[in-house]
Design a protein around this motif. Structure first.
Motif, mmCIF file in Angstrom:
data_model
loop_
_atom_site.group_PDB
_atom_site.id
_atom_site.type_symbol
_atom_site.label_atom_id
_atom_site.label_comp_id
_atom_site.label_asym_id
_atom_site.label_seq_id
_atom_site.Cartn_x
_atom_site.Cartn_y
_atom_site.Cartn_z
ATOM 1 N N ARG A 165 -2.831 2.268 -70.433
ATOM 2 C CA ARG A 165 -3.523 1.056 -69.986
ATOM 3 C C ARG A 165 -4.676 0.779 -70.947
ATOM 4 N NH1 ARG A 165 -5.065 2.327 -64.589
ATOM 5 N NH2 ARG A 165 -2.929 1.776 -64.085
ATOM 6 N N ALA A 166 -4.980 -0.487 -71.127
ATOM 7 C CA ALA A 166 -6.144 -0.893 -71.920
ATOM 8 C C ALA A 166 -6.687 -2.196 -71.347
ATOM 9 C CB ALA A 166 -5.761 -1.088 -73.379
ATOM 10 N N GLU A 167 -7.979 -2.320 -71.379
ATOM 11 C CA GLU A 167 -8.637 -3.571 -71.003
ATOM 12 C C GLU A 167 -9.369 -4.022 -72.262
ATOM 13 O OE1 GLU A 167 -9.585 -6.828 -68.902
ATOM 14 O OE2 GLU A 167 -8.440 -5.214 -67.975
ATOM 15 N N ALA A 168 -8.711 -4.863 -73.045
ATOM 16 C CA ALA A 168 -9.268 -5.248 -74.338
ATOM 17 C C ALA A 168 -8.563 -6.478 -74.883
ATOM 18 C CB ALA A 168 -9.111 -4.100 -75.326
ATOM 19 N N GLU A 169 -9.250 -7.151 -75.762
ATOM 20 C CA GLU A 169 -8.642 -8.253 -76.490
ATOM 21 C C GLU A 169 -8.026 -7.689 -77.766
ATOM 22 O OE1 GLU A 169 -8.214 -11.454 -75.543
ATOM 23 O OE2 GLU A 169 -9.051 -10.707 -73.661
ATOM 24 N N PRO A 170 -6.824 -8.105 -78.100
ATOM 25 C CA PRO A 170 -6.202 -7.623 -79.339
ATOM 26 C C PRO A 170 -7.056 -7.936 -80.562
ATOM 27 C CG PRO A 170 -4.592 -8.729 -77.968
ATOM 28 C CD PRO A 170 -5.946 -8.986 -77.347
ATOM 29 N N GLN A 171 -7.193 -6.951 -81.438
ATOM 30 C CA GLN A 171 -7.906 -7.151 -82.696
ATOM 31 C C GLN A 171 -6.977 -7.670 -83.777
ATOM 32 O OE1 GLN A 171 -9.662 -3.203 -83.104
ATOM 33 N NE2 GLN A 171 -11.607 -4.080 -82.474
ATOM 34 N N MET A 172 -5.678 -7.428 -83.590
ATOM 35 C CA MET A 172 -4.686 -7.928 -84.539
ATOM 36 C C MET A 172 -3.304 -7.831 -83.920
ATOM 37 S SD MET A 172 -4.129 -4.982 -87.314
ATOM 38 C CE MET A 172 -3.060 -3.643 -86.953
ATOM 39 N N ARG A 173 -2.448 -8.683 -84.426
ATOM 40 C CA ARG A 173 -1.022 -8.656 -84.083
ATOM 41 C C ARG A 173 -0.286 -8.694 -85.415
ATOM 42 N NH1 ARG A 173 -3.601 -12.141 -80.402
ATOM 43 N NH2 ARG A 173 -3.061 -11.750 -78.232
ATOM 44 N N ALA A 174 0.612 -7.738 -85.628
ATOM 45 C CA ALA A 174 1.241 -7.655 -86.947
ATOM 46 C C ALA A 174 2.694 -7.229 -86.859
ATOM 47 C CB ALA A 174 0.473 -6.677 -87.829
ATOM 48 N N GLN A 175 3.383 -7.501 -87.949
ATOM 49 C CA GLN A 175 4.760 -7.066 -88.140
ATOM 50 C C GLN A 175 4.771 -6.301 -89.454
ATOM 51 O OE1 GLN A 175 7.789 -10.065 -87.369
ATOM 52 N NE2 GLN A 175 8.816 -9.500 -89.251
ATOM 53 N N CYS A 176 5.226 -5.046 -89.420
ATOM 54 C CA CYS A 176 5.222 -4.200 -90.610
ATOM 55 C C CYS A 176 6.655 -3.857 -91.008
ATOM 56 C CB CYS A 176 4.427 -2.921 -90.357
ATOM 57 S SG CYS A 176 4.342 -1.863 -91.816
ATOM 58 N N HIS A 177 6.936 -4.026 -92.292
ATOM 59 C CA HIS A 177 8.272 -3.754 -92.820
ATOM 60 C C HIS A 177 8.320 -2.488 -93.672
ATOM 61 C CE1 HIS A 177 10.252 -7.582 -91.724
ATOM 62 N NE2 HIS A 177 9.006 -8.005 -91.708
ATOM 63 N N CYS A 178 7.251 -1.666 -93.665
ATOM 64 C CA CYS A 178 7.251 -0.480 -94.527
ATOM 65 C C CYS A 178 8.396 0.459 -94.147
ATOM 66 C CB CYS A 178 5.904 0.245 -94.475
ATOM 67 S SG CYS A 178 5.647 1.288 -93.036
ATOM 68 N N ARG A 179 8.784 1.278 -95.087
ATOM 69 C CA ARG A 179 9.926 2.176 -94.866
ATOM 70 C C ARG A 179 9.657 3.148 -93.731
ATOM 71 N NH1 ARG A 179 14.177 3.149 -93.522
ATOM 72 N NH2 ARG A 179 15.659 4.485 -94.567
ATOM 73 N N GLU A 180 8.419 3.634 -93.590
ATOM 74 C CA GLU A 180 8.084 4.530 -92.481
ATOM 75 C C GLU A 180 8.343 3.843 -91.139
ATOM 76 O OE1 GLU A 180 4.169 6.179 -92.617
ATOM 77 O OE2 GLU A 180 4.612 7.399 -94.372
ATOM 78 N N CYS A 181 7.906 2.607 -91.003
ATOM 79 C CA CYS A 181 8.116 1.870 -89.747
ATOM 80 C C CYS A 181 9.602 1.643 -89.481
ATOM 81 C CB CYS A 181 7.358 0.552 -89.759
ATOM 82 S SG CYS A 181 5.587 0.750 -89.441
ATOM 83 N N GLN A 182 10.381 1.471 -90.530
ATOM 84 C CA GLN A 182 11.827 1.312 -90.339
ATOM 85 C C GLN A 182 12.431 2.582 -89.739
ATOM 86 O OE1 GLN A 182 13.837 -0.327 -93.839
ATOM 87 N NE2 GLN A 182 11.922 -1.356 -94.381
ATOM 88 N N TYR A 183 11.948 3.735 -90.164
ATOM 89 C CA TYR A 183 12.424 4.991 -89.562
ATOM 90 C C TYR A 183 12.062 5.029 -88.080
ATOM 91 C CZ TYR A 183 13.676 7.455 -93.891
ATOM 92 O OH TYR A 183 14.268 7.860 -95.054
ATOM 93 N N ILE A 184 10.811 4.721 -87.778
ATOM 94 C CA ILE A 184 10.302 4.821 -86.407
ATOM 95 C C ILE A 184 10.974 3.820 -85.481
ATOM 96 C CG2 ILE A 184 8.221 4.615 -84.979
ATOM 97 C CD1 ILE A 184 8.383 7.088 -86.967
ATOM 98 N N SER A 185 11.286 2.641 -85.989
ATOM 99 C CA SER A 185 11.849 1.580 -85.137
ATOM 100 C C SER A 185 13.370 1.633 -85.048
ATOM 101 C CB SER A 185 11.433 0.207 -85.675
ATOM 102 O OG SER A 185 12.114 -0.046 -86.890
ATOM 103 N N GLY A 186 14.000 2.459 -85.865
ATOM 104 C CA GLY A 186 15.453 2.493 -85.880
ATOM 105 C C GLY A 186 16.050 1.494 -86.851
ATOM 106 N N GLY A 187 15.241 0.957 -87.748
ATOM 107 C CA GLY A 187 15.748 0.062 -88.786
ATOM 108 C C GLY A 187 15.107 -1.306 -88.821
#
Length: 135
Positions: free
Chosen positions: A15-37
């Motif tokens: 849970r968090a009570e906060a305003e987002p500081q950023m919203r992003a989409q990352c295409h780095c190779r590490e994130c591809q591993y973590i997301s399943g592609g």
């Protein structure tokens, strides 16, 4: 903004009570591993306003890197939950797929690491995109 979420099996909740500081989409190779592609879609919140309220995630960080990203996920079902990156101190990067209401994400503020983008990845229209992290 009240933000709640957790893993697929329900073993870990946050849970968090906060305003987002950023919203992003990352295409780095590490994130591809973590997301399943796919690219990784994240919302950044102040770490001090974020807490786990049920269960504890498994924490992983590579031992062969000087400043590895810390990744947190459910040890039972494997759902990726958060990342904590040295490049954004004090911010927890929540995986949008783990939000109870993913539509809270809205639209990315920016897209990063397009240098690693795969041909099957889509870039959102009208959103600033960068080959690497912007300076």
């Amino acid at each position: 903004m009240n933000i709640e979420g957790g893993c697929y099996c329900g073993a870990v909740r946050y849970r968090a009570e906060a305003e987002p500081q950023m919203r992003a989409q990352c295409h780095c190779r590490e994130c591809q591993y973590i997301s399943g592609g796919s690219p990784n879609v994240i919302v950044g919140l102040p770490e001090a306003q974020f807490s786990y309220v049920k269960g504890k995630p498994v924490v992983f960080k590579r031992s062969d890197l000087d400043q590895p990203v810390i990744r947190e996920f459910c040890g039972a079902c494997g759902t990726p939950l958060t990342s904590r990156a040295p490049s954004v101190p004090g911010v927890v990067l929540i995986k949008v797929g783990s939000l109870d209401k993913p539509d809270l994400f809205g639209k990315a503020d920016f897209v990063v690491f397009t240098i690693d983008k795969q041909s099957f990845h889509a870039l959102p229209e009208g959103v600033p995109a960068f080959e690497r992290m912007p300076a």
